[in-house]
Design a protein around this motif. Structure first.
Motif, PDB file in Angstrom:
ATOM      1  N   PRO A 184       6.647  -1.807   6.573  1.00 44.29           N
ATOM      2  CA  PRO A 184       7.498  -0.690   6.174  1.00 44.29           C
ATOM      3  C   PRO A 184       6.800   0.118   5.072  1.00 44.29           C
ATOM      4  CG  PRO A 184       8.706  -2.773   6.084  1.00 44.29           C
ATOM      5  CD  PRO A 184       7.262  -3.109   6.319  1.00 44.29           C
ATOM      6  N   ILE A 185       6.991   1.426   5.097  1.00 44.41           N
ATOM      7  CA  ILE A 185       6.285   2.311   4.167  1.00 44.41           C
ATOM      8  C   ILE A 185       6.588   1.950   2.703  1.00 44.41           C
ATOM      9  CG2 ILE A 185       7.955   4.205   3.931  1.00 44.41           C
ATOM     10  CD1 ILE A 185       4.890   5.500   5.074  1.00 44.41           C
ATOM     11  N   LYS A 186       7.840   1.512   2.452  1.00 48.16           N
ATOM     12  CA  LYS A 186       8.248   1.114   1.111  1.00 48.16           C
ATOM     13  C   LYS A 186       7.401  -0.069   0.618  1.00 48.16           C
ATOM     14  CE  LYS A 186      12.591  -0.149  -0.643  1.00 48.16           C
ATOM     15  NZ  LYS A 186      14.051  -0.306  -0.481  1.00 48.16           N
ATOM     16  N   GLN A 187       7.109  -0.957   1.567  1.00 55.31           N
ATOM     17  CA  GLN A 187       6.322  -2.133   1.202  1.00 55.31           C
ATOM     18  C   GLN A 187       4.868  -1.773   0.919  1.00 55.31           C
ATOM     19  OE1 GLN A 187       7.451  -5.491   3.459  1.00 55.31           O
ATOM     20  NE2 GLN A 187       5.492  -6.507   3.188  1.00 55.31           N
ATOM     21  N   LEU A 192       0.547  -0.841  -3.045  1.00 58.37           N
ATOM     22  CA  LEU A 192      -0.404   0.053  -3.717  1.00 58.37           C
ATOM     23  C   LEU A 192      -0.253  -0.041  -5.235  1.00 58.37           C
ATOM     24  CD1 LEU A 192      -0.291   3.145  -1.313  1.00 58.37           C
ATOM     25  CD2 LEU A 192      -2.230   1.597  -1.680  1.00 58.37           C
ATOM     26  N   ILE A 193       0.978  -0.213  -5.697  1.00 63.69           N
ATOM     27  CA  ILE A 193       1.198  -0.401  -7.138  1.00 63.69           C
ATOM     28  C   ILE A 193       0.581  -1.735  -7.582  1.00 63.69           C
ATOM     29  CG2 ILE A 193       2.928  -0.710  -8.963  1.00 63.69           C
ATOM     30  CD1 ILE A 193       4.810   1.067  -7.163  1.00 63.69           C
ATOM     31  N   ARG A 194       0.804  -2.776  -6.784  1.00 63.89           N
ATOM     32  CA  ARG A 194       0.245  -4.087  -7.129  1.00 63.89           C
ATOM     33  C   ARG A 194      -1.287  -4.034  -7.140  1.00 63.89           C
ATOM     34  NH1 ARG A 194      -0.810  -9.121  -4.751  1.00 63.89           N
ATOM     35  NH2 ARG A 194      -0.294  -8.418  -2.663  1.00 63.89           N
ATOM     36  N   GLU A 195      -1.844  -3.266  -6.204  1.00 64.48           N
ATOM     37  CA  GLU A 195      -3.298  -3.144  -6.158  1.00 64.48           C
ATOM     38  C   GLU A 195      -3.860  -2.568  -7.455  1.00 64.48           C
ATOM     39  OE1 GLU A 195      -6.348  -1.636  -2.871  1.00 64.48           O
ATOM     40  OE2 GLU A 195      -5.240   0.029  -3.729  1.00 64.48           O
ATOM     41  N   LYS A 196      -3.209  -1.537  -7.979  1.00 63.30           N
ATOM     42  CA  LYS A 196      -3.713  -0.938  -9.220  1.00 63.30           C
ATOM     43  C   LYS A 196      -3.596  -1.922 -10.368  1.00 63.30           C
ATOM     44  CE  LYS A 196      -4.324   2.581  -6.752  1.00 63.30           C
ATOM     45  NZ  LYS A 196      -5.121   2.102  -5.622  1.00 63.30           N
ATOM     46  N   ALA A 197      -2.499  -2.673 -10.417  1.00 60.15           N
ATOM     47  CA  ALA A 197      -2.343  -3.686 -11.458  1.00 60.15           C
ATOM     48  C   ALA A 197      -3.467  -4.722 -11.348  1.00 60.15           C
ATOM     49  CB  ALA A 197      -0.974  -4.345 -11.354  1.00 60.15           C
ATOM     50  N   PHE A 216      13.953   4.511  -3.743  1.00 65.30           N
ATOM     51  CA  PHE A 216      12.970   5.188  -2.886  1.00 65.30           C
ATOM     52  C   PHE A 216      13.721   6.302  -2.180  1.00 65.30           C
ATOM     53  CE2 PHE A 216      10.059   5.919   0.566  1.00 65.30           C
ATOM     54  CZ  PHE A 216       8.817   5.500   0.118  1.00 65.30           C
ATOM     55  N   ASN A 217      13.722   7.494  -2.779  1.00 67.17           N
ATOM     56  CA  ASN A 217      14.557   8.588  -2.265  1.00 67.17           C
ATOM     57  C   ASN A 217      13.779   9.852  -1.958  1.00 67.17           C
ATOM     58  OD1 ASN A 217      17.106   7.469  -2.192  1.00 67.17           O
ATOM     59  ND2 ASN A 217      17.486   7.862  -4.369  1.00 67.17           N
ATOM     60  N   GLU A 262       1.151   9.271  -2.871  1.00 62.55           N
ATOM     61  CA  GLU A 262       1.254  10.660  -2.403  1.00 62.55           C
ATOM     62  C   GLU A 262       0.436  10.859  -1.130  1.00 62.55           C
ATOM     63  OE1 GLU A 262       2.408  13.214  -6.402  1.00 62.55           O
ATOM     64  OE2 GLU A 262       0.271  13.005  -5.925  1.00 62.55           O
ATOM     65  N   GLY A 263      -0.737  10.231  -1.083  1.00 63.94           N
ATOM     66  CA  GLY A 263      -1.570  10.308   0.124  1.00 63.94           C
ATOM     67  C   GLY A 263      -0.886   9.642   1.305  1.00 63.94           C
ATOM     68  N   LEU A 264      -0.279   8.506   1.023  1.00 67.94           N
ATOM     69  CA  LEU A 264       0.408   7.740   2.072  1.00 67.94           C
ATOM     70  C   LEU A 264       1.594   8.522   2.634  1.00 67.94           C
ATOM     71  CD1 LEU A 264       0.876   4.784   3.373  1.00 67.94           C
ATOM     72  CD2 LEU A 264       2.459   4.450   1.474  1.00 67.94           C
ATOM     73  N   LEU A 265       2.400   9.108   1.739  1.00 65.96           N
ATOM     74  CA  LEU A 265       3.637   9.778   2.161  1.00 65.96           C
ATOM     75  C   LEU A 265       3.418  11.256   2.500  1.00 65.96           C
ATOM     76  CD1 LEU A 265       6.092   8.352  -0.545  1.00 65.96           C
ATOM     77  CD2 LEU A 265       5.688   7.489   1.760  1.00 65.96           C
ATOM     78  N   GLU A 266       2.235  11.756   2.166  1.00 65.70           N
ATOM     79  CA  GLU A 266       1.938  13.177   2.319  1.00 65.70           C
ATOM     80  C   GLU A 266       3.020  14.037   1.669  1.00 65.70           C
ATOM     81  OE1 GLU A 266       1.346  13.474   6.557  1.00 65.70           O
ATOM     82  OE2 GLU A 266      -0.767  12.925   6.379  1.00 65.70           O
ATOM     83  N   SER A 267       3.353  13.655   0.447  1.00 65.05           N
ATOM     84  CA  SER A 267       4.373  14.370  -0.312  1.00 65.05           C
ATOM     85  C   SER A 267       4.111  14.133  -1.793  1.00 65.05           C
ATOM     86  CB  SER A 267       5.755  13.809   0.045  1.00 65.05           C
ATOM     87  OG  SER A 267       6.696  14.133  -0.957  1.00 65.05           O
ATOM     88  N   ARG A 268       4.650  14.996  -2.645  1.00 63.41           N
ATOM     89  CA  ARG A 268       4.554  14.719  -4.063  1.00 63.41           C
ATOM     90  C   ARG A 268       5.475  13.547  -4.397  1.00 63.41           C
ATOM     91  NH1 ARG A 268       5.645  18.968  -8.023  1.00 63.41           N
ATOM     92  NH2 ARG A 268       7.198  19.738  -6.569  1.00 63.41           N
TER      93      ARG A 268
END
Ligand code: GDP
Ligand code: MG
Length: 298
Positions: A184-187, A192-197, A216-217, A262-268
């Motif tokens: 799922p995209i949320k996962q 990606l956050i865990r990767e940066k950590a 996640f809205n 942002e790259g993943l979702l193609e959105s800000r």
């Protein structure tokens, strides 16, 4: 059309997730130079005119130190029961350590083709050295094929796809051709956050980290996604390090993660990060389940 499921196995840090991302041409699985980056089984799909390959990236097979570790090893070994082929990744070294010995043992009881990929060939200076590595592994068991690759540089990865298709049988398309992953995209965002950590923090702290997405809205205007997430760690002292001086570390993690999401979702993306402490969550069934590591799902 040919199709089938291919498990990527190997010791932590040999480049399984990097190779899978390179093979499918998209970054789905997070990678880092810290062992045990991948915790769950991640499925990705490669489709072209030859057919479809479903890759299963697994946590590395290693000696477990806690319930999370046991869960991860179980994910890796269970995966072997449901696949058509094994892609085993090793480092280009003639020294076969305890970890790889254990994998030889596991593979001695599987009856499907095993392809040995000797990864990180870019790190070897001499061609002769690679021949020695090939000879060493080949003397131990019968591989369908042995192929040196560089997941990082993309060397021989097309050849590897050819080889995989060669050993697959005719079969159905399991996913439509646009599907790239079952995650799922949320996962993926949480990962990606865990990767940066993992990338920015030192040594033992990253292993005790999990990421929880609280909000996640997609905004009605359609040009912004609001995400609130918590980085969970095991100790107060770790919390301080993750936040950093004047919030500098958390800011660094947040900025890098936001760009990727942002790259993943193609959105800000408007990303808000918090840090929470959950002592010993890696040994708690309830907490692990909460973060998506549920042994019952295996
Ligand atoms: N030099 C080199 N490094 C690689 C290669 N493939 C992966 N790596 C690095 O090895 C580390 C572990 O990669 P990762 O994919 O997370 O390994 P995993 O634990 O097996 O999934 C990362 O720092 C990668 O950049 C490669 O072909 N060459
Ligand atoms: Mg991995």
């Amino acid at each position: 059309m040919k199709s089938g499921f291919v498990a990527l196995i190997g010791r932590p840090n040999v480049g399984k997730s990097t190779l899978m991302n390179t093979l499918i041409g998209q970054k789905i699985a997070i990678t880092s130079n810290k062992p045990q980056t991948t915790r769950n089984r991640i499925q990705t799909v490669f489709t072209d005119e030859r057919g479809q390959i479903v890759f299963l990236d697994t946590p590395g097979i290693h000696k477990a130190k806690n319930k999370l570790g046991e869960y991860m090893v179980k994910v890796s070994t269970r995966t072997l029961r449901d696949v058509d082929m094994v892609l085993w990744l090793v480092e280009p070294s003639t020294f076969i350590g305890e970890g790889d010995e254990h994998i030889f043992e596991i593979l001695s009881s599987v009856n499907i083709p095993v392809i040995l990929a000797i990864n990180k060939m870019d790190s070897l200076k001499q061609k002769e050295d690679m021949l020695e590595v090939i000879a060493k592994y080949s003397s131990r068991m019968k591989f369908a094929e042995v192929v040196p690759v560089s997941a990082l540089k993309g060397t021989n990865t097309d050849k590897l796809l050819d080889i995989i298709f060669k050993y697959l049988s005719e079969g159905p398309m399991y996913y439509d051709e646009d599907t790239v992953t079952d995650q799922p995209i949320k996962q993926i965002a949480a990962e990606l956050i865990r990767e940066k950590a993992l990338r920015f923090l030192q040594e033992e702290i990253p292993h005790g980290i999990a990421v929880e997405i609280d909000t996640f809205n997609y905004r009605d205007s359609g040009d912004m996604v609001d995400i609130e997430a918590a980085i969970v760690c095991e100790k107060d002292s770790h919390k301080g390090i993750i936040i950093g001086k004047g919030g500098s570390m958390l800011k660094r993690i947040g900025t890098a993660a936001r760009k990727d999401i942002e790259g993943l979702l193609e959105s800000r993306v408007n990303l808000k990060l918090w840090v929470k402490v959950r002592p010993k969550w890696r040994d708690s069934d309830v907490q692990m389940k909460n973060f998506g590591y549920n042994p019952k799902d295996l």
